[in-house]
Design a protein around this motif. Sequence first.
Motif, PDB file in Angstrom:
ATOM      1  N   GLY A  34     -16.862 -12.400 -45.058  1.00  0.00           N
ATOM      2  CA  GLY A  34     -16.386 -13.027 -46.283  1.00  0.00           C
ATOM      3  C   GLY A  34     -17.163 -14.288 -46.610  1.00  0.00           C
ATOM      4  N   SER A  35     -17.011 -14.772 -47.839  1.00  0.00           N
ATOM      5  CA  SER A  35     -17.704 -15.980 -48.269  1.00  0.00           C
ATOM      6  C   SER A  35     -16.955 -17.242 -47.849  1.00  0.00           C
ATOM      7  CB  SER A  35     -17.906 -15.971 -49.779  1.00  0.00           C
ATOM      8  OG  SER A  35     -16.656 -15.869 -50.435  1.00  0.00           O
ATOM      9  N   GLN A  36     -15.626 -17.143 -47.639  1.00  0.00           N
ATOM     10  CA  GLN A  36     -14.830 -18.278 -47.187  1.00  0.00           C
ATOM     11  C   GLN A  36     -14.449 -18.068 -45.732  1.00  0.00           C
ATOM     12  OE1 GLN A  36     -11.502 -18.407 -49.833  1.00  0.00           O
ATOM     13  NE2 GLN A  36     -12.673 -19.324 -51.491  1.00  0.00           N
ATOM     14  N   LEU A  37     -14.151 -19.169 -45.046  1.00  0.00           N
ATOM     15  CA  LEU A  37     -13.748 -19.065 -43.647  1.00  0.00           C
ATOM     16  C   LEU A  37     -12.423 -18.311 -43.522  1.00  0.00           C
ATOM     17  CD1 LEU A  37     -14.556 -22.618 -42.250  1.00  0.00           C
ATOM     18  CD2 LEU A  37     -15.724 -20.479 -41.739  1.00  0.00           C
ATOM     19  N   PRO A  38     -12.232 -17.598 -42.415  1.00  0.00           N
ATOM     20  CA  PRO A  38     -10.962 -16.895 -42.203  1.00  0.00           C
ATOM     21  C   PRO A  38      -9.802 -17.881 -42.121  1.00  0.00           C
ATOM     22  CG  PRO A  38     -12.571 -16.359 -40.477  1.00  0.00           C
ATOM     23  CD  PRO A  38     -13.163 -17.418 -41.309  1.00  0.00           C
ATOM     24  N   ARG A  39      -8.629 -17.443 -42.590  1.00  0.00           N
ATOM     25  CA  ARG A  39      -7.427 -18.281 -42.522  1.00  0.00           C
ATOM     26  C   ARG A  39      -6.291 -17.490 -41.896  1.00  0.00           C
ATOM     27  NH1 ARG A  39      -6.447 -21.055 -48.259  1.00  0.00           N
ATOM     28  NH2 ARG A  39      -6.987 -19.023 -49.050  1.00  0.00           N
ATOM     29  N   ALA A  40      -5.481 -18.190 -41.118  1.00  0.00           N
ATOM     30  CA  ALA A  40      -4.317 -17.560 -40.499  1.00  0.00           C
ATOM     31  C   ALA A  40      -3.413 -17.010 -41.592  1.00  0.00           C
ATOM     32  CB  ALA A  40      -3.567 -18.558 -39.643  1.00  0.00           C
ATOM     33  N   GLY A  41      -2.919 -15.800 -41.383  1.00  0.00           N
ATOM     34  CA  GLY A  41      -2.037 -15.155 -42.346  1.00  0.00           C
ATOM     35  C   GLY A  41      -2.753 -14.201 -43.287  1.00  0.00           C
ATOM     36  N   SER A  42      -4.081 -14.260 -43.348  1.00  0.00           N
ATOM     37  CA  SER A  42      -4.836 -13.378 -44.247  1.00  0.00           C
ATOM     38  C   SER A  42      -4.866 -11.956 -43.709  1.00  0.00           C
ATOM     39  CB  SER A  42      -6.274 -13.879 -44.396  1.00  0.00           C
ATOM     40  OG  SER A  42      -6.312 -15.156 -44.942  1.00  0.00           O
ATOM     41  N   ARG A  43      -4.729 -10.993 -44.605  1.00  0.00           N
ATOM     42  CA  ARG A  43      -4.845  -9.587 -44.239  1.00  0.00           C
ATOM     43  C   ARG A  43      -6.319  -9.224 -44.190  1.00  0.00           C
ATOM     44  NH1 ARG A  43      -1.335  -6.541 -42.035  1.00  0.00           N
ATOM     45  NH2 ARG A  43      -2.240  -4.765 -43.063  1.00  0.00           N
ATOM     46  N   VAL A  44      -6.706  -8.407 -43.202  1.00  0.00           N
ATOM     47  CA  VAL A  44      -8.103  -8.029 -43.015  1.00  0.00           C
ATOM     48  C   VAL A  44      -8.230  -6.541 -42.693  1.00  0.00           C
ATOM     49  CG1 VAL A  44      -8.898 -10.315 -42.272  1.00  0.00           C
ATOM     50  CG2 VAL A  44      -8.013  -8.725 -40.578  1.00  0.00           C
ATOM     51  N   ASP A  45      -9.426  -6.047 -42.911  1.00  0.00           N
ATOM     52  CA  ASP A  45      -9.802  -4.700 -42.524  1.00  0.00           C
ATOM     53  C   ASP A  45     -10.969  -4.869 -41.551  1.00  0.00           C
ATOM     54  OD1 ASP A  45     -10.124  -1.996 -42.348  1.00  0.00           O
ATOM     55  OD2 ASP A  45     -10.801  -1.700 -44.407  1.00  0.00           O
ATOM     56  N   PHE A  46     -10.917  -4.198 -40.402  1.00  0.00           N
ATOM     57  CA  PHE A  46     -11.936  -4.407 -39.381  1.00  0.00           C
ATOM     58  C   PHE A  46     -12.125  -3.151 -38.543  1.00  0.00           C
ATOM     59  CE2 PHE A  46      -7.913  -5.427 -37.479  1.00  0.00           C
ATOM     60  CZ  PHE A  46      -7.999  -5.011 -36.163  1.00  0.00           C
ATOM     61  N   PHE A  47     -13.186  -3.160 -37.750  1.00  0.00           N
ATOM     62  CA  PHE A  47     -13.476  -2.091 -36.800  1.00  0.00           C
ATOM     63  C   PHE A  47     -13.147  -2.611 -35.405  1.00  0.00           C
ATOM     64  CE2 PHE A  47     -16.466  -0.095 -33.813  1.00  0.00           C
ATOM     65  CZ  PHE A  47     -16.048   1.214 -33.957  1.00  0.00           C
ATOM     66  N   ALA A  48     -12.340  -1.868 -34.651  1.00  0.00           N
ATOM     67  CA  ALA A  48     -11.952  -2.279 -33.295  1.00  0.00           C
ATOM     68  C   ALA A  48     -12.897  -1.654 -32.277  1.00  0.00           C
ATOM     69  CB  ALA A  48     -10.520  -1.846 -33.007  1.00  0.00           C
ATOM     70  N   ASN A  49     -13.474  -2.522 -31.447  1.00  0.00           N
ATOM     71  CA  ASN A  49     -14.344  -2.080 -30.364  1.00  0.00           C
ATOM     72  C   ASN A  49     -13.745  -2.638 -29.074  1.00  0.00           C
ATOM     73  OD1 ASN A  49     -16.379  -1.248 -28.707  1.00  0.00           O
ATOM     74  ND2 ASN A  49     -17.964  -2.543 -29.609  1.00  0.00           N
ATOM     75  N   GLY A  50     -12.867  -1.847 -28.446  1.00  0.00           N
ATOM     76  CA  GLY A  50     -12.124  -2.326 -27.284  1.00  0.00           C
ATOM     77  C   GLY A  50     -11.100  -3.346 -27.756  1.00  0.00           C
ATOM     78  N   ASP A  51     -11.169  -4.552 -27.195  1.00  0.00           N
ATOM     79  CA  ASP A  51     -10.252  -5.603 -27.644  1.00  0.00           C
ATOM     80  C   ASP A  51     -10.957  -6.643 -28.520  1.00  0.00           C
ATOM     81  OD1 ASP A  51     -11.771  -6.820 -25.704  1.00  0.00           O
ATOM     82  OD2 ASP A  51     -10.090  -7.840 -24.741  1.00  0.00           O
ATOM     83  N   VAL A  52     -12.090  -6.237 -29.124  1.00  0.00           N
ATOM     84  CA  VAL A  52     -12.868  -7.120 -29.989  1.00  0.00           C
ATOM     85  C   VAL A  52     -12.901  -6.539 -31.399  1.00  0.00           C
ATOM     86  CG1 VAL A  52     -15.159  -8.104 -30.381  1.00  0.00           C
ATOM     87  CG2 VAL A  52     -14.290  -7.887 -28.055  1.00  0.00           C
TER      88      VAL A  52
END
Length: 147
Positions: A34-52
């Motif tokens: 994203g263009s802005q820093l991540p913030r607590a409470g924001s919904r995200v879409d991501f790829f899980a690689n183990g626990d990362v």
Amino acid sequence: MKGKILDFNEESRSGIISGDDEKRYNFEIKEWKGSQLPRAGSRVDFFANGDVAEAIYAEPATNGTSSKKIAAALFAFFLGAFGAHKFYLGYNKQGAIMLLVFLFGFILLGFPSLVIGIIAFVEFILYLVKSDEEFEQTYVTGYKPWF
């Protein structure tokens, strides 16, 4: 996978995401897309690689946020002296304070009522100038009842 950011530390540039699968995933800022820093409470879409978490994208704000923002601003403008916008946002204690000060203000020659009207107008302006995400983070998700 989808999830929600639980925490982000700007100093270490890392954070934690709670996935919809009820597991927690660590992430580094290099994976943030994203263009802005991540913030607590924001919904995200991501790829899980183990626990990362990798390739993390912020989900766009929902349309319900902007309608709540507009409604709160309209309440602040038209009925703000009565605390209607506070009641609408769930700040019942602050709404009751505004209502009582406005009503009892007439006993004291209207000065407290005028002050409450000015406060409501300032909040109306603040609601309008904030972005939808900022409004959501400040007044809906967060807890900031005044200004």
